[in-house]
Design a protein around this motif. Structure first.
Motif, short mmCIF file in Angstrom:
data_model
loop_
_atom_site.label_atom_id
_atom_site.label_comp_id
_atom_site.label_asym_id
_atom_site.label_seq_id
_atom_site.Cartn_x
_atom_site.Cartn_y
_atom_site.Cartn_z
N LYS A 217 -36.45 -6.02 49.62
CA LYS A 217 -37.86 -5.45 51.03
C LYS A 217 -36.99 -4.85 51.96
O LYS A 217 -37.43 -3.29 52.71
N GLY A 218 -35.80 -4.94 52.11
CA GLY A 218 -34.91 -4.09 53.20
C GLY A 218 -34.78 -2.72 52.57
O GLY A 218 -34.93 -1.94 53.09
N ALA A 219 -34.63 -2.87 51.35
CA ALA A 219 -33.65 -1.55 50.72
C ALA A 219 -34.99 -0.50 50.20
O ALA A 219 -34.83 0.88 49.35
N VAL B 182 -44.16 -7.42 44.09
CA VAL B 182 -45.64 -6.91 44.94
C VAL B 182 -45.12 -5.04 45.57
O VAL B 182 -44.92 -4.87 46.71
N ILE B 183 -45.76 -4.00 44.62
CA ILE B 183 -45.53 -3.12 45.47
C ILE B 183 -47.03 -2.11 46.02
O ILE B 183 -47.75 -2.16 45.14
N SER B 184 -46.43 -1.11 46.61
CA SER B 184 -47.87 -0.66 47.36
C SER B 184 -48.49 -0.06 45.80
O SER B 184 -47.82 0.78 44.85
N LYS B 185 -50.37 0.57 45.96
CA LYS B 185 -50.99 0.93 45.11
C LYS B 185 -50.07 3.04 44.87
O LYS B 185 -50.54 3.45 43.81
N GLU B 186 -49.59 3.02 45.40
CA GLU B 186 -49.60 4.80 45.69
C GLU B 186 -48.23 5.13 45.01
O GLU B 186 -48.33 5.89 44.44
N THR B 187 -47.57 3.78 44.67
CA THR B 187 -46.66 3.74 43.89
C THR B 187 -46.43 4.01 42.34
O THR B 187 -47.21 3.36 42.17
N GLU C 225 -27.76 -0.68 56.50
CA GLU C 225 -27.93 -1.59 55.56
C GLU C 225 -29.72 -2.72 56.26
O GLU C 225 -29.54 -2.41 57.78
N ARG C 226 -30.30 -2.10 55.76
CA ARG C 226 -32.36 -2.86 56.47
C ARG C 226 -31.99 -4.60 55.68
O ARG C 226 -31.86 -4.80 54.19
N TYR C 227 -32.40 -5.83 56.21
CA TYR C 227 -33.32 -6.49 55.89
C TYR C 227 -34.31 -6.59 56.20
O TYR C 227 -34.71 -6.74 57.85
N ILE C 228 -35.21 -7.84 55.84
CA ILE C 228 -36.15 -7.71 56.48
C ILE C 228 -36.48 -9.51 56.46
O ILE C 228 -36.35 -10.16 55.25
N PHE C 229 -37.46 -10.29 56.94
CA PHE C 229 -37.24 -12.17 56.78
C PHE C 229 -38.68 -11.99 57.65
O PHE C 229 -39.21 -11.78 58.69
N GLU C 230 -38.56 -13.19 57.17
CA GLU C 230 -39.68 -13.91 57.99
C GLU C 230 -38.88 -15.25 58.60
O GLU C 230 -38.34 -15.92 58.28
N ILE C 231 -39.48 -14.83 60.07
CA ILE C 231 -39.31 -16.10 60.81
C ILE C 231 -39.96 -17.26 62.06
O ILE C 231 -41.09 -16.48 62.13
N PRO C 232 -39.89 -17.64 62.14
CA PRO C 232 -40.75 -18.88 62.48
C PRO C 232 -41.22 -18.45 64.30
O PRO C 232 -39.58 -17.82 65.28
N THR C 233 -42.28 -18.08 65.01
CA THR C 233 -42.02 -18.44 66.38
C THR C 233 -42.47 -19.05 66.97
O THR C 233 -43.93 -19.61 66.04
N PRO D 13 -39.21 0.81 50.66
CA PRO D 13 -40.11 0.05 51.20
C PRO D 13 -41.27 0.59 50.18
O PRO D 13 -42.62 0.22 51.06
N GLU D 14 -41.23 0.99 48.56
CA GLU D 14 -42.48 0.81 48.58
C GLU D 14 -42.88 -0.76 47.82
O GLU D 14 -44.09 -0.99 47.87
N ILE D 15 -42.22 -1.34 48.34
CA ILE D 15 -42.77 -2.95 48.11
C ILE D 15 -43.40 -3.47 49.11
O ILE D 15 -42.38 -3.69 50.41
N GLU D 16 -44.48 -4.05 49.42
CA GLU D 16 -45.40 -4.87 49.81
C GLU D 16 -44.96 -6.23 50.00
O GLU D 16 -45.12 -6.79 51.56
N SER D 17 -44.86 -7.07 49.19
CA SER D 17 -44.69 -8.57 49.84
C SER D 17 -43.56 -9.07 48.00
O SER D 17 -43.67 -8.03 46.94
N THR D 18 -42.91 -10.16 48.49
CA THR D 18 -42.61 -10.93 47.05
C THR D 18 -43.01 -12.41 47.56
O THR D 18 -43.34 -12.82 48.58
N GLN D 19 -42.50 -12.72 46.60
CA GLN D 19 -43.25 -14.59 45.89
C GLN D 19 -42.80 -15.15 45.16
O GLN D 19 -43.07 -14.42 44.16
N TRP D 20 -42.09 -16.60 45.69
CA TRP D 20 -41.09 -17.11 44.85
C TRP D 20 -42.29 -17.74 43.45
O TRP D 20 -43.67 -18.43 44.23
N LYS D 21 -42.33 -17.31 42.14
CA LYS D 21 -43.20 -18.31 41.29
C LYS D 21 -42.61 -19.31 40.89
O LYS D 21 -43.43 -20.33 40.70
#
Length: 210
Positions: A144-146, A164-169, A66-74, A148-156
């Motif tokens: 994003k974890g599942a 947003v997926i990669s241009k090669e996909t 299982e894979r998760y990708i988060f953004e966390i403050p540092t 890898p073609e996904i480059e980013s996500t943004q709540w509208k």
């Protein structure tokens, strides 16, 4: 040897064993107590030091990972954390660098714990993200974890997530596959629209969930 002689021999042996046991009853009791104490001490020690056996190196990727990708403050700004697990232990990579592993410790009431100094300052931020990973708000981390073609996500909006997926996909292949598989990652009942697109490309595909 005849049957009567064999029976008599066993009877004599049995009497000898019983007689010896009676004569050494105190030694047997002490020995039993000592053995029980050793076993109990070993079990307590093993449980107390169980977490020392946790892996301290990156987990090898596998089919059950299982894979998760988060953004966390540092201290140096928002960083991307990749959390991977194939069991009870979670390996953490922060900003491209593996910083350790974390797990729920039974001796701490299932609180998250780690032995890695680099990971320790971030453990609660990551734990918080993990706790909401299967909610609608945490859904981007699963996507994003599942994939890898996904480059980013943004709540509208609260119900609209841009993906947003990669241009090669290949857009058609990816969205067709995503429509079939995306519900396997859903554990919430709220409605959500995924707007799948490539960066700087007006074309998009909407995938509705729930």
């Amino acid at each position: 040897m005849e049957r009567k002689e064999v029976t008599s021999l066993f009877s004599e042996v049995e009497k000898s064993v019983i007689s010896w046991a009676k004569a050494h009853r105190s030694e047997l009791i002490i020995g039993g107590i000592f053995g029980f104490s050793l076993t109990t001490a070993y079990l307590i020690f093993s449980k107390k030091h169980f977490k020392l056996a946790k892996p301290l190196k990156p987990l090898e990727p596998g089919l059950n990972m299982e894979r998760y990708i988060f953004e966390i403050p540092t201290d140096s700004g928002i960083k991307e954390a990749v959390v991977e697990t194939s069991g009870e232990c979670y390996g953490v990579t922060l900003d491209g660098k593996y910083i350790g592993s974390m797990w729920r410790d039974e001796n701490l009431g299932l609180q998250w714990d780690t032995l890695d100094e680099e990971l320790a300052p971030h453990i609660w931020d990551i734990a918080s993200k993990l706790s909401e990973a299967f909610s609608r708000q945490g859904y981007p981390s699963l996507l994003k974890g599942a994939y890898p073609e996904i480059e980013s996500t943004q709540w509208k909006s609260s119900e609209t997530l841009e993906v947003v997926i990669s241009k090669e996909t290949d857009m058609e292949v990816f969205t067709t596959f995503l429509k079939d598989e995306v519900l396997n990652l859903v554990d919430f009942e709220e409605h959500l629209d995924l707007i799948v697109k490539k960066a700087d490309d007006p074309y998009f595909v909407i995938i509705g969930i729930n």
